[in-house]
Design a protein around this motif. Structure first.
Motif, mmCIF file in Angstrom:
data_model
loop_
_atom_site.group_PDB
_atom_site.id
_atom_site.type_symbol
_atom_site.label_atom_id
_atom_site.label_comp_id
_atom_site.label_asym_id
_atom_site.label_seq_id
_atom_site.Cartn_x
_atom_site.Cartn_y
_atom_site.Cartn_z
ATOM 1 N N PRO A 54 0.804 -1.236 0.000
ATOM 2 C CA PRO A 54 0.000 0.000 0.000
ATOM 3 C C PRO A 54 0.829 1.275 0.000
ATOM 4 C CG PRO A 54 -0.019 -1.012 2.176
ATOM 5 C CD PRO A 54 0.658 -1.986 1.251
ATOM 6 N N GLY A 55 0.347 2.235 -0.779
ATOM 7 C CA GLY A 55 0.927 3.572 -0.762
ATOM 8 C C GLY A 55 -0.066 4.558 -0.186
ATOM 9 N N TRP A 56 0.035 5.822 -0.601
ATOM 10 C CA TRP A 56 -0.844 6.863 -0.050
ATOM 11 C C TRP A 56 -1.988 7.240 -0.984
ATOM 12 C CZ3 TRP A 56 2.825 10.912 2.717
ATOM 13 C CH2 TRP A 56 3.428 10.278 3.815
ATOM 14 N N GLU A 57 -2.009 6.701 -2.200
ATOM 15 C CA GLU A 57 -3.093 6.902 -3.171
ATOM 16 C C GLU A 57 -3.373 8.384 -3.446
ATOM 17 O OE1 GLU A 57 -7.312 4.736 -4.359
ATOM 18 O OE2 GLU A 57 -6.465 4.432 -2.369
ATOM 19 N N TRP A 58 -2.337 9.158 -3.611
ATOM 20 C CA TRP A 58 -2.515 10.563 -4.001
ATOM 21 C C TRP A 58 -2.889 10.631 -5.478
ATOM 22 C CZ3 TRP A 58 1.803 14.289 -1.871
ATOM 23 C CH2 TRP A 58 1.737 14.314 -0.471
ATOM 24 N N PRO A 59 -3.649 11.646 -5.902
ATOM 25 C CA PRO A 59 -3.835 11.888 -7.334
ATOM 26 C C PRO A 59 -2.480 12.192 -7.988
ATOM 27 C CG PRO A 59 -5.425 13.133 -6.037
ATOM 28 C CD PRO A 59 -4.433 12.573 -5.065
ATOM 29 N N ARG A 60 -2.354 11.836 -9.264
ATOM 30 C CA ARG A 60 -1.078 12.038 -9.966
ATOM 31 C C ARG A 60 -0.660 13.508 -9.938
ATOM 32 N NH1 ARG A 60 -2.698 8.542 -15.351
ATOM 33 N NH2 ARG A 60 -2.622 6.467 -14.411
ATOM 34 N N GLU A 61 -1.622 14.395 -10.113
ATOM 35 C CA GLU A 61 -1.300 15.824 -10.133
ATOM 36 C C GLU A 61 -0.703 16.263 -8.804
ATOM 37 O OE1 GLU A 61 -3.402 20.160 -11.072
ATOM 38 O OE2 GLU A 61 -4.629 18.395 -10.658
ATOM 39 N N THR A 113 5.903 8.152 7.506
ATOM 40 C CA THR A 113 4.834 8.959 8.101
ATOM 41 C C THR A 113 4.832 10.315 7.418
ATOM 42 O OG1 THR A 113 6.246 9.892 9.840
ATOM 43 C CG2 THR A 113 5.149 7.785 10.316
ATOM 44 N N VAL A 114 3.763 11.084 7.633
ATOM 45 C CA VAL A 114 3.664 12.387 6.971
ATOM 46 C C VAL A 114 4.792 13.312 7.419
ATOM 47 C CG1 VAL A 114 2.247 14.461 6.716
ATOM 48 C CG2 VAL A 114 1.170 12.205 6.651
ATOM 49 N N TRP A 115 5.012 13.399 8.745
ATOM 50 C CA TRP A 115 6.044 14.315 9.232
ATOM 51 C C TRP A 115 7.430 13.867 8.791
ATOM 52 C CZ3 TRP A 115 10.266 13.054 12.079
ATOM 53 C CH2 TRP A 115 10.265 11.811 12.758
ATOM 54 N N SER A 116 7.679 12.531 8.771
ATOM 55 C CA SER A 116 9.004 12.047 8.381
ATOM 56 C C SER A 116 9.240 12.218 6.887
ATOM 57 C CB SER A 116 9.185 10.581 8.786
ATOM 58 O OG SER A 116 8.311 9.732 8.068
#
Length: 584
Positions: A54-61, A113-116
């Motif tokens: 699993p990744g973070w599933e962000w939109p490509r943009e 993590t987001v902060w790291s």
């Protein structure tokens, strides 16, 4: 200083001083870590949350906006890093500081993590600022008075860059896609540490080269002229105002772009004359920066002025080159994952495994042979550096052998999306010696012709993708295009890169006065930074262009842009030759 240079040239490896290959391997491990992490970033950010890995599933943009800002900042901090090294700490100390900070950055990335993630990217940006301009500045010092060998030296150095990128993307990509993202990010940090250790322990080999800021009295060529040039052209208050305003506007744009898309935080939420505030700010910043460059350049003597204008024109070509070239770690990686048929079975799978084994082992054997040659020449002088380097190579060989065993144990084969990115580095490693010989022969093209040939070749590389994607319907989110198109595209784009990227650094070092080298390398990286951000911005349009037109139209934009600019460069050959005043 002259004595140190002559001492370096006494111990030669492949016709160049052994010190060049210490830098070669330092850069190789830094690029191993950088590209090993970079190729994973877009895949990690856009991978589905419910995927087996699993990744973070962000939109490509969104992913490409963050990567564009990150990549751009990587080429902005060298301006400050080059200045600090020039004025205060010297090139060697700056390189070691940069390596240490980048090692911490990779360690943060492995935490996922987001902060790291953001902390890791910030540390990598800062560390690169100390590292990148000062590696090339040390080479410039090493070859002072031996200008005819610089093109070859930078091309060999560039082969080290791509050797690191090759093995970094292969091994970090393999571990990340098969065992988890943290394994890939963590491996990048380990070899960054080895790069720092190897260079630190080899410091005595260079003598005073890069040890402290140079004084004018240490230069051997045109000292009096250079001193006059510097005294006539100090930074004025107006210069500093332009630097401050253009830097502030550029940074606001860089941070606002991903923030407004990912977090819906718009720092430039206004419009002027019907244009978005973000666009207005970046355009004003670019105009102010051009005023700064032009006004400062006009204050130099005519010869230096013309040469700097030539560098500036090549800088504009460099912006477009990198805006298109950097698609290989953005949209081309997405293309490899979502639009390329990567499943192989039966005889095709076995053929791929054999080819992959050769791609893996042959470059490593060549690089190990270079290590052996360096070991023979320098072991008595820098034994601990050689030991650290040997340990790193043992680690890489172990991982490569394990990877090959794992691949051959599988009945079929699914090629990792990150695997295709190594093709750029593989072609660099195999083709760089040929291009180096070409540059040192009587058939050596002029700078403008090199840029023209490089941009046209890159345009043809994108044309291959245009042809390969003609059958993909409008708006398609996935497809199964033959991997042959991607492989051929990487070959042509790499040939174009060899004509532009390494020789650009070489011409900069020839055309710019010595006391400006560190700072001007920083300015050169600013051009690359703009290209990097443009790459992210243009790459982020892939979904919009594909939905409204087609994927072939998306790659067609890069085809036309590169070929047109390459033709312009060739047309400008004679005026640029006059501006360079005999420099080749």
């Amino acid at each position: 200083m002259n004595t140190d240079i002559e001492n370096l040239f006494k111990d030669k490896v492949l016709g160049h001083p052994a010190g060049l290959f210490v830098l070669f391997f330092t850069e190789m491990w830094e690029r191993f870590s950088f590209y090993g992490m970079r190729v994973l970033l877009v895949l990690f950010l856009t991978a589905p949350i419910l995927d087996s890995n699993p990744g973070w599933e962000w939109p490509r943009e969104h992913a490409l906006a963050l990567i564009g800002t990150y990549a751009s900042l990587l080429y902005l901090t060298p301006i400050l890093g080059g200045y600090i090294a020039d004025k205060f700490i010297g090139y060697k100390k700056a390189i070691i500081i940069g390596c240490a900070i980048m090692t911490l950055g990779h360690a943060c990335m492995a935490l996922e993590t987001v902060w790291s993630l953001y902390s890791g990217l910030a540390l990598l940006v800062i560390g690169t600022g100390f590292f990148k301009p000062n590696m090339t500045a040390v080479i410039s010092e090493m070859y002072r008075g031996k200008e005819s060998k610089k093109d070859g030296a930078y091309t060999i150095f560039y082969m080290g860059v791509n050797a690191g990128a090759f093995f970094g993307m292969m091994l970090c990509g393999y571990l990340a896609e098969n065992y988890g993202w943290a394994w890939g990010f963590g491996l990048a940090g380990i070899f960054m540490f080895f790069g720092m250790l190897q260079f630190w322990l080899a410091g005595s080999l260079f003598g005073r080269i890069g040890d402290k800021p140079l004084k004018a009295s240490e230069f051997t060529d045109n000292v009096e002229e250079q001193e006059v040039e510097e005294k006539l052209n100090p930074f004025t208050k107006f210069d500093y105002l332009l630097i401050g305003l253009s830097s502030l506007g550029g940074l606001l744009y860089l941070f606002n772009d991903p923030l407004s898309k990912i977090e819906n935080i718009n720092l430039l939420d206004f419009s002027l004359f019907g244009y978005d505030g973000s666009i207005e700010v970046v355009m004003i910043s670019l105009v102010l920066f051009l005023i700064l460059i032009i006004s400062r350049t006009l204050r130099y003597t005519p010869v230096v002025r013309n040469r700097i204008f030539a560098v500036s024109i090549f800088g504009l070509f460099t912006v477009i080159f990198f805006a298109t070239f950097e698609q290989n770690l953005g949209t081309m990686t997405i293309f490899a994952r979502d639009y390329t048929d990567r499943m192989l079975t039966g005889s095709a799978s076995m053929v791929f495994k054999v080819v992959d084994a050769l791609l893996t082992t042959v470059p490593m054997i060549i690089i190990t042979w270079v290590l052996y040659l360096l070991f023979k020449k320098t072991y008595s002088r820098i034994p601990y550096s050689n030991i650290a380097l040997a340990l790193a190579f043992v680690g890489v060989w172990g991982l490569l052998i394990y990877r090959l065993y794992d691949k051959f144990a599988q009945t079929g084969n699914e090629v990792e999306a990150s695997w295709f990115a190594i093709l750029n580095s593989f072609f660099i490693i195999t083709l760089a010696p040929l291009f180096s010989r070409w540059w040192e022969s009587k058939y050596n093209p002029s700078a403008a012709h090199k840029y023209g040939i490089g941009l046209i070749l890159q345009g043809l590389g994108f044309a291959v993708l245009v042809f390969g994607t003609l059958s993909i319907p409008q708006g398609a989110a996935s497809a199964s295009v033959s991997m042959i198109y991607l492989i051929l595209s990487y070959l042509l784009i790499t040939m174009g890169e060899l004509c532009v990227s390494p020789v650009g650094l070489s011409y900069l070092s020839k055309l710019v006065p010595p006391r400006m080298i560190g700072f001007m390398f920083g300015i050169w990286y600013l051009a690359i930074a703009i290209g990097q951000k443009l790459a992210g911005t243009l790459g982020g349009m892939i979904d919009e262009v594909t939905a409204n037109y087609s994927l072939s139209s998306f790659f067609g934009i890069f085809t036309v842009l590169c070929i047109a600019l390459g033709a312009i460069s060739i047309v400008l050959n004679r005026p640029l030759k006059r501006m360079m005043h005999g420099i080749r």
